[in-house]
Every structure is written in C-alpha cells, then in structure tokens.
Design a protein around this motif. Sequence first.
Motif, PDB file in Angstrom:
ATOM      1  N   ASP A  93       0.801  -1.140  -0.047  1.00  0.00           N
ATOM      2  CA  ASP A  93      -0.072   0.180   0.118  1.00  0.00           C
ATOM      3  C   ASP A  93       0.898   1.343  -0.076  1.00  0.00           C
ATOM      4  O   ASP A  93       2.052   1.011   0.088  1.00  0.00           O
ATOM      5  CB  ASP A  93      -1.122   0.075   1.071  1.00  0.00           C
ATOM      6  N   VAL A  94       0.544   2.277  -0.075  1.00  0.00           N
ATOM      7  CA  VAL A  94       1.040   3.660  -0.399  1.00  0.00           C
ATOM      8  C   VAL A  94       1.951   4.009   1.019  1.00  0.00           C
ATOM      9  O   VAL A  94       3.077   4.216   0.981  1.00  0.00           O
ATOM     10  CB  VAL A  94       0.156   4.898  -0.481  1.00  0.00           C
ATOM     11  N   MET A  95       1.504   3.580   2.205  1.00  0.00           N
ATOM     12  CA  MET A  95       2.226   4.152   3.286  1.00  0.00           C
ATOM     13  C   MET A  95       3.516   2.947   3.543  1.00  0.00           C
ATOM     14  O   MET A  95       4.549   3.406   3.914  1.00  0.00           O
ATOM     15  CB  MET A  95       1.509   4.203   4.454  1.00  0.00           C
ATOM     16  N   MET A  96       3.364   1.861   3.000  1.00  0.00           N
ATOM     17  CA  MET A  96       4.378   0.740   2.837  1.00  0.00           C
ATOM     18  C   MET A  96       5.382   1.309   2.019  1.00  0.00           C
ATOM     19  O   MET A  96       6.761   1.444   2.182  1.00  0.00           O
ATOM     20  CB  MET A  96       3.843  -0.592   2.669  1.00  0.00           C
ATOM     21  N   GLY A  97       5.019   1.736   0.729  1.00  0.00           N
ATOM     22  CA  GLY A  97       5.837   2.385  -0.031  1.00  0.00           C
ATOM     23  C   GLY A  97       6.836   3.604   0.446  1.00  0.00           C
ATOM     24  O   GLY A  97       7.737   3.718   0.076  1.00  0.00           O
ATOM     25  N   VAL A 228       4.524   7.543  -5.077  1.00  0.00           N
ATOM     26  CA  VAL A 228       3.779   6.547  -4.592  1.00  0.00           C
ATOM     27  C   VAL A 228       2.375   6.724  -4.783  1.00  0.00           C
ATOM     28  O   VAL A 228       2.013   7.830  -4.717  1.00  0.00           O
ATOM     29  CB  VAL A 228       3.823   6.125  -3.186  1.00  0.00           C
ATOM     30  N   THR A 229       1.746   5.712  -5.529  1.00  0.00           N
ATOM     31  CA  THR A 229       0.253   6.058  -5.732  1.00  0.00           C
ATOM     32  C   THR A 229      -0.351   4.573  -5.797  1.00  0.00           C
ATOM     33  O   THR A 229       0.176   3.642  -5.782  1.00  0.00           O
ATOM     34  CB  THR A 229       0.052   6.798  -7.176  1.00  0.00           C
ATOM     35  N   SER A 230      -1.843   4.698  -6.112  1.00  0.00           N
ATOM     36  CA  SER A 230      -2.552   3.462  -6.160  1.00  0.00           C
ATOM     37  C   SER A 230      -3.963   3.929  -6.692  1.00  0.00           C
ATOM     38  O   SER A 230      -4.327   5.042  -6.842  1.00  0.00           O
ATOM     39  CB  SER A 230      -2.595   2.945  -4.622  1.00  0.00           C
ATOM     40  N   CYS A 242      -2.693  -2.766  -2.914  1.00  0.00           N
ATOM     41  CA  CYS A 242      -1.780  -3.061  -4.373  1.00  0.00           C
ATOM     42  C   CYS A 242      -1.256  -1.293  -4.458  1.00  0.00           C
ATOM     43  O   CYS A 242      -2.170  -0.504  -4.623  1.00  0.00           O
ATOM     44  CB  CYS A 242      -2.079  -3.307  -5.530  1.00  0.00           C
ATOM     45  N   ALA A 243      -0.068  -0.848  -4.522  1.00  0.00           N
ATOM     46  CA  ALA A 243       0.335   0.397  -4.464  1.00  0.00           C
ATOM     47  C   ALA A 243       1.716   0.266  -5.836  1.00  0.00           C
ATOM     48  O   ALA A 243       2.276  -0.642  -5.856  1.00  0.00           O
ATOM     49  CB  ALA A 243       0.878   1.031  -3.264  1.00  0.00           C
ATOM     50  N   LEU A 244       1.703   1.429  -6.228  1.00  0.00           N
ATOM     51  CA  LEU A 244       3.048   1.404  -7.403  1.00  0.00           C
ATOM     52  C   LEU A 244       3.846   2.581  -6.471  1.00  0.00           C
ATOM     53  O   LEU A 244       3.623   3.672  -6.482  1.00  0.00           O
ATOM     54  CB  LEU A 244       2.415   1.925  -8.727  1.00  0.00           C
ATOM     55  N   MET A 245       5.048   2.061  -6.862  1.00  0.00           N
ATOM     56  CA  MET A 245       6.202   2.987  -6.652  1.00  0.00           C
ATOM     57  C   MET A 245       6.729   3.534  -7.817  1.00  0.00           C
ATOM     58  O   MET A 245       7.344   2.677  -9.044  1.00  0.00           O
ATOM     59  CB  MET A 245       7.342   2.587  -5.800  1.00  0.00           C
ATOM     60  N   VAL A 246       6.817   4.990  -8.482  1.00  0.00           N
ATOM     61  CA  VAL A 246       7.433   5.072  -9.789  1.00  0.00           C
ATOM     62  C   VAL A 246       8.518   6.019  -9.732  1.00  0.00           C
ATOM     63  O   VAL A 246       8.687   7.004  -8.723  1.00  0.00           O
ATOM     64  CB  VAL A 246       6.220   5.918 -10.365  1.00  0.00           C
ATOM     65  N   THR A 247       9.513   6.083 -10.455  1.00  0.00           N
ATOM     66  CA  THR A 247      10.613   6.951 -10.649  1.00  0.00           C
ATOM     67  C   THR A 247      10.818   7.308 -12.077  1.00  0.00           C
ATOM     68  O   THR A 247       9.984   7.100 -12.935  1.00  0.00           O
ATOM     69  CB  THR A 247      11.764   5.897 -10.261  1.00  0.00           C
ATOM     70  N   ALA A 248      11.558   8.308 -12.316  1.00  0.00           N
ATOM     71  CA  ALA A 248      11.885   9.204 -13.660  1.00  0.00           C
ATOM     72  C   ALA A 248      13.298   9.219 -13.875  1.00  0.00           C
ATOM     73  O   ALA A 248      13.308   9.967 -15.077  1.00  0.00           O
ATOM     74  CB  ALA A 248      10.837  10.285 -13.530  1.00  0.00           C
TER      75      ALA A 248
END
Length: 394
Positions: A93-97, A228-230, A242-248
């Motif tokens: 989830d987002v906070m875990m991320g 971090v988003t979901s 389910c959460a997503l960790m995104v980088t650029a």
Amino acid sequence: MTAAPLQALPIDELRQRSSTKWRRYPADVLPLFVAETDFPLAPAITARLARAVELGDTGYTPPEPGIREAYVGFAARRFGWDVEPHRIRTTCDVMMGVVELLRLVTTPGDRVIVTPPVYPPFYDGVPEAGCEVERVPLLETDDDWELDLAGIEAAFAAGATAMLLCNPHNPTGTVHSKESLAALAEIADRHGAHIISDEIHSPLTQPGVVFTPFLAASDAAARVGLTVTSASKAFNLAGLKCALMVTASDRTTAMVDALPDEVEWRTGLFGALAGVAAFDPQSDAWLDSLLVTLDQNRRLLGDLLAEHVPGARYRIPDAGYLAWVDLTALGWGDNPAVKVLRDAKVALHFGPMFGAEGNGHVRVNIGCAPDVLREAVERIGALARADAEAATAS
C-alpha cells in the motif's frame, strides 16, 4: 457530453459491509470519517474479481500482473504523463511504499519534512523509517493553501534530507501547481534532498483543475523525486492492497530496483487484478461519473454549511472526496469531532490528528449520497443551534 452522476448504494445495503467505515460505530451514527466511499465498484473491477473467485485465483501475485502497463495508459490518458513501465514497482500500500522509499533516501536520525495539516500516517511513517519529523506547515491564503517554499528551503538548509509531499493534499484537497512543484524540486536539488510524493488522490482531480505529477514537473523533479500512488482511493480498493512506486531517472530507478523482492511480494493479488481493471479505459466512464457526483457534493456541502452551520469555514477542494472544515467559531474545542460524534451521532475525522494546525477542524467524507451528507450537516446544525440557544438562555 457531461457524464451522469454516480449513484451511491442505499444505506441499508452499505450497513451490510464489513469494512471500517460501517463497523467502527453503532448503526445510529452516520459515518463520514475514514476514506471509504459508498458507491458500487466500477463494473470492470467487479467482473474481474468475480472471475478470480470463480477460478479460485487466490494465490501469489505474479511478477508481471499487468498493472504497470495499465497505469502507463491511465497516466497518459488522465494526466498527459509519459511513464516508462520499467520504472514502476508494486508493493502492499502507499504508506508501506513511503516507508520503504524513505529508508532508501535517508539514514537513521535524518529529518524529514511534512506539511501539516497532513495525512496522519505521515507522522508514524517517518519514525518507522528511523527518521524525525520536521514540520513546515502549509501557508493559508485567501483562496487556498500552498507550500511554504521559503520554510522548506530553510529546513533543507538546516539539514533535512527528504520531504513527504501530498499532492493532491490530504486533507485540504489542494492540487499544487506545476510552478510550485518545479520550485520545490529546484530547492531539493540544490540541497541534495529527495521528495517522496504521495499521489493517491490524483485520479480524483476535478475537471478544470490541472494535476501535475511531481516527476513531470521539471527535470529537477525527475532527478529528486519518487512517487507512490494507487487505485485504492478513487476506486475504493483499500482492502485489496496494491500500490505503485514510480521513478523517472536512471539513478532513482536503480535505487528502487534494489529494494528486496519481499517489498514487491507484499502486493495483494486481488489488489493488482482490481488495479488493472481500474486503470483500464473501460473504467474511465465510471470515474468520470464519480467526479460529477463529487463535484455536486463538494458544492452541496458549502451550501449546507452556509445554511445550517454558518460559523463553519470551508473551501471547496480541488480534488478528492475529503473536505476540510474549520469549526473553531462554534467553540467546541480543539477536537470538535468528539462533540459531533457524541451529541449529533455523526462520525467525522479528528482534526488534531492532522497536526496542531487541525485544532478546531474536522475532515468530512463527501463520498456518499447527497441525502446522507444533507442529514449529517443538518444534525450538526441542530447541535450548533441548541448550543447557541442554551448560551443565550444562560
């Protein structure tokens, strides 16, 4: 063509739910506190989960459940944001991320900036990552709230190494401008700091308001940012995990890729399956209808407060279904939600949990039927009138 409003489920059906919103308080309480909504799921989500149950598809989440590609399409359609799939990893989830990313970019004892009033778990997540909270409150303007860029610069100059950004901001519903985000990124870049951006409410940005993903705000933001988003807030999937960790950038992507496999194993299979269906184009119409309903409710709340609780202060949020209301003028103390719960039987989120800046405030969940919102505010208004009459009589 404007979408039709999304209709909430009848309250007698909602009371059959087993989630926190409907089990925390007795049946005589109207629950407008925790961030759950009262609408049926998007049909594509219902169909996908029903099929999984039918198949007994309840095992481990595969390495490639399809949610990376689904989010890439969603981000392009909804935000005009070009995300590369290999820069996305999932977690529970987002906070875990947030905590895992903080551990990547800080060392124990570092100070991490938060911008109160802000989502209460931020205050727990920072120490969980071994760091200390550095408070730089939002600035309240005549029309909205904004980041205190000078205060953030001072905090970084004094040694803070990271910041938790909430965009759209919870609880105010503020969508920070591209210019503000770019300026924040430049500040962080100058000081060798990182920005972790919680963008869970971004799908709920209202038409006419431009949401800028932090990583897309500037080249500097791509260098210093991790997002971090979901789908969980917009599509009411918090229990599915389910959460997503995104980088650029190549550097931050390599950092996230180096996280232990267990971080990704924590992704829930049903969360991933539901997220794929949520981010699919076939769910866009459902989301558009939800936004119509939330737009109506955010305006309705203003009208109801003006009629029934004229001492309340409220600004219509840019995004989300959470409304930040100042009840200080009613004289109900630092935590007015306590009195509202006890005497009006309406459960609101406790303002002080968002920081000292939340004293005298409540957070109201408007992700419900208009009639439920109306009854809740009428109950609060009746309580306010009774208090005023008792004060006059004495």
